[in-house]
Design an enzyme around this catalytic site. Structure first.
Site, PDB file in Angstrom:
ATOM      1  N   THR A   1       0.897  -1.215  -0.048  1.00  0.00           N
ATOM      2  CA  THR A   1      -0.071  -0.026  -0.041  1.00  0.00           C
ATOM      3  C   THR A   1       0.920   1.356   0.019  1.00  0.00           C
ATOM      4  O   THR A   1       1.909   1.196   0.495  1.00  0.00           O
ATOM      5  CB  THR A   1      -0.955  -0.060   1.359  1.00  0.00           C
ATOM      6  OG1 THR A   1      -1.819  -1.088   1.313  1.00  0.00           O
ATOM      7  CG2 THR A   1      -1.640   1.361   1.560  1.00  0.00           C
TER       8      THR A   1
ATOM      9  N   ARG B   1     -14.174  -7.536   0.319  1.00  0.00           N
ATOM     10  CA  ARG B   1     -13.386  -7.226   1.348  1.00  0.00           C
ATOM     11  C   ARG B   1     -12.958  -5.745   1.299  1.00  0.00           C
ATOM     12  O   ARG B   1     -12.310  -5.430   0.129  1.00  0.00           O
ATOM     13  CB  ARG B   1     -12.275  -8.322   1.483  1.00  0.00           C
ATOM     14  CG  ARG B   1     -11.529  -7.787   2.664  1.00  0.00           C
ATOM     15  CD  ARG B   1     -10.261  -7.271   2.309  1.00  0.00           C
ATOM     16  NE  ARG B   1      -9.131  -6.837   3.396  1.00  0.00           N
ATOM     17  CZ  ARG B   1      -8.243  -5.919   3.644  1.00  0.00           C
ATOM     18  NH1 ARG B   1      -7.887  -5.441   2.429  1.00  0.00           N
ATOM     19  NH2 ARG B   1      -7.597  -6.064   4.748  1.00  0.00           N
TER      20      ARG B   1
ATOM     21  N   GLY C   1     -10.466  -2.993   3.332  1.00  0.00           N
ATOM     22  CA  GLY C   1      -9.426  -2.814   4.513  1.00  0.00           C
ATOM     23  C   GLY C   1      -9.412  -1.362   5.144  1.00  0.00           C
ATOM     24  O   GLY C   1     -10.511  -0.745   4.982  1.00  0.00           O
ATOM     25  N   ASP C   2      -8.377  -1.007   5.513  1.00  0.00           N
ATOM     26  CA  ASP C   2      -8.486   0.024   6.321  1.00  0.00           C
ATOM     27  C   ASP C   2      -8.326   1.379   5.736  1.00  0.00           C
ATOM     28  O   ASP C   2      -8.414   2.539   6.032  1.00  0.00           O
ATOM     29  CB  ASP C   2      -7.171   0.248   7.421  1.00  0.00           C
ATOM     30  CG  ASP C   2      -5.961  -0.017   6.744  1.00  0.00           C
ATOM     31  OD1 ASP C   2      -5.975  -1.014   5.930  1.00  0.00           O
ATOM     32  OD2 ASP C   2      -4.784   0.718   7.139  1.00  0.00           O
TER      33      ASP C   2
ATOM     34  N   THR D   1      -0.228   1.341   6.978  1.00  0.00           N
ATOM     35  CA  THR D   1       0.063   0.307   5.975  1.00  0.00           C
ATOM     36  C   THR D   1       0.109  -1.059   6.672  1.00  0.00           C
ATOM     37  O   THR D   1       0.954  -0.975   7.704  1.00  0.00           O
ATOM     38  CB  THR D   1       1.202   0.356   4.889  1.00  0.00           C
ATOM     39  OG1 THR D   1       1.614  -1.015   4.343  1.00  0.00           O
ATOM     40  CG2 THR D   1       2.483   0.611   5.562  1.00  0.00           C
ATOM     41  N   GLY D   2      -0.544  -2.133   6.505  1.00  0.00           N
ATOM     42  CA  GLY D   2      -0.470  -3.318   7.375  1.00  0.00           C
ATOM     43  C   GLY D   2      -1.788  -4.321   7.162  1.00  0.00           C
ATOM     44  O   GLY D   2      -2.599  -3.757   6.465  1.00  0.00           O
TER      45      GLY D   2
ATOM     46  N   GLY E   1      -5.107  -4.643   7.250  1.00  0.00           N
ATOM     47  CA  GLY E   1      -6.293  -3.873   7.616  1.00  0.00           C
ATOM     48  C   GLY E   1      -7.034  -4.052   8.494  1.00  0.00           C
ATOM     49  O   GLY E   1      -7.571  -3.014   9.347  1.00  0.00           O
TER      50      GLY E   1
HETATM   51  N1  ASP Z   1      -3.684  -2.028   4.485  1.00  0.00           N
HETATM   52  C1  ASP Z   1      -3.929  -2.548   3.589  1.00  0.00           C
HETATM   53  C2  ASP Z   1      -5.222  -3.278   3.544  1.00  0.00           C
HETATM   54  O1  ASP Z   1      -5.556  -4.114   4.418  1.00  0.00           O
HETATM   55  C3  ASP Z   1      -3.082  -3.472   2.888  1.00  0.00           C
HETATM   56  C4  ASP Z   1      -1.542  -2.821   2.928  1.00  0.00           C
HETATM   57  O2  ASP Z   1      -1.102  -1.967   3.757  1.00  0.00           O
HETATM   58  O3  ASP Z   1      -0.790  -3.518   1.961  1.00  0.00           O
HETATM   59  O4  ASP Z   1      -5.898  -3.396   2.568  1.00  0.00           O
END
Ligand code: ASP
Length: 313
Positions: free
Chosen positions: A180, A208, A210-211, A231-232, A234
């Site tokens: 991300t 789905r 994410g965050d 980033t992480g 989500g």
């Molecule tokens: N945070 C993103 C998600 O969960 C994934 C990522 O950080 O690569 O969609």
């Protein structure tokens, strides 16, 4: 004298010297530098932090290395469903988009949603319809194709596993990467802004989300406190309401930016099992880029000349 500053990330995860070739390392570094330059160019000319984070994130979306825009990972159906958000700290204005396909720059659509839709978050076909109305640039599926990402999907498509942007290896525990992208900035007028963009997780299904497009979770900005882009995994970032939690720790408990970000990344998220990182900036232009994974693609640049581009811990 007023100052400006910008920070960016291109995802966190199992990123170490032995999971990246020297050639890849150079490509990532130059992609990060180009994005910082795109953002700084706006800030230098007294442009807004909103324009700066949008420009920096667009540069990363156009780079196939990162899991956003052109380099977005594949869903279970071998399509791309992208999420993005942008927020302005001055008036707490925000725009976000989730589950859109074929949009070249989802962050630009998030911006248009903030500026012209009267809504904060538009999803799926409705968001695509709004993009058509706003004369957005659409790209064919080919534009978003990369063999590497396709191989990532093929490896896990017949399973129920959803994966972060991972390396295609035969190891039972391949390196995890969250590709991300995001940017946070302070402009010469004293305004903060944040933007984040992602393709989400490989093999994701059932719509789905994410965050990234959840205001207050993966993306948040408030002139009183800070601007944050995450980033992480989500799901953890949504449950911990990371961006807003950091802002609250600063506003109501008087923590510094660094203290508040460390509290989330190294305590709250860690205790829940949430791997990843974030970038944060405060109203004085202080920047912090903590992560609890092995590495994070990241960089920052300030008016006074401070300049950092790093990958590893
Ligand atoms: N945070 C993103 C998600 O969960 C994934 C990522 O950080 O690569 O969609």
């Amino acid at each position: 004298m007023n100052s400006y500053a910008i920070a960016i990330h291109g995802g966190a995860g199992t990123i170490s010297k032995d999971t990246i070739t020297p050639e890849q390392e150079l490509e990532y570094i130059s992609g990060l530098k180009a994005a910082l330059e795109a953002g700084e160019k706006v800030l230098k000319k007294h442009g807004s932090s909103t324009d700066a984070v949008e420009a920096a994130v667009m540069a990363l979306e156009n780079n196939i290395l990162f899991n956003a825009g052109r380099g977005a990972v594949f869903t279970h159906e071998a399509t791309h469903e992208m999420d993005a958000a942008i927020m302005e700290g001055a008036q707490l204005r925000a725009g976000a988009v989730s589950g859109v396909s074929n949009i070249k720059n989802p962050v630009q659509l998030a911006r248009a949603i903030m500026d012209h839709s009267g809504s904060v978050l538009l999803a799926g076909e409705g968001a695509n319809e709004f993009a058509r109305k706003m004369n957005f640039k659409f790209e064919e599926d080919d534009y978003f194709f990369s063999q590497y990402r396709y191989d990532q999907l093929m490896k896990i498509r017949d399973t129920d596993v959803v994966k972060l942007d991972h390396s295609v290896s035969d190891s039972p525990n391949p390196p995890k990467r969250f590709g991300t992208v995001g940017a946070v900035a302070l402009d010469l007028h004293g305004n903060l802004a944040a933007a984040t963009s992602t393709g989400g997780l490989t093999n994701k299904r059932y719509g789905r989300i994410g965050d990234t497009p959840i205001i207050g979770a993966g993306t948040y900005a408030n002139n009183k406190t800070c601007a944050i882009s995450c980033t992480g995994v989500g799901e953890y970032y949504i449950r911990a309401v990371v961006g807003h939690d950091i802002s609250c720790l600063m506003e109501y408990k008087g923590l510094s930016l660094e203290e508040a970000c460390n509290e989330l990344v190294h305590h709250k998220l860690m205790e829940m099992g949430g791997e990843g990182g974030l970038i944060g900036i405060d109203a004085k232009g202080n920047i912090t880029m903590p992560f609890n994974s092995e590495g994070m693609y990241r960089g920052m640049k300030k008016k006074d000349g401070d300049f950092v581009v790093e990958i590893y811990a």
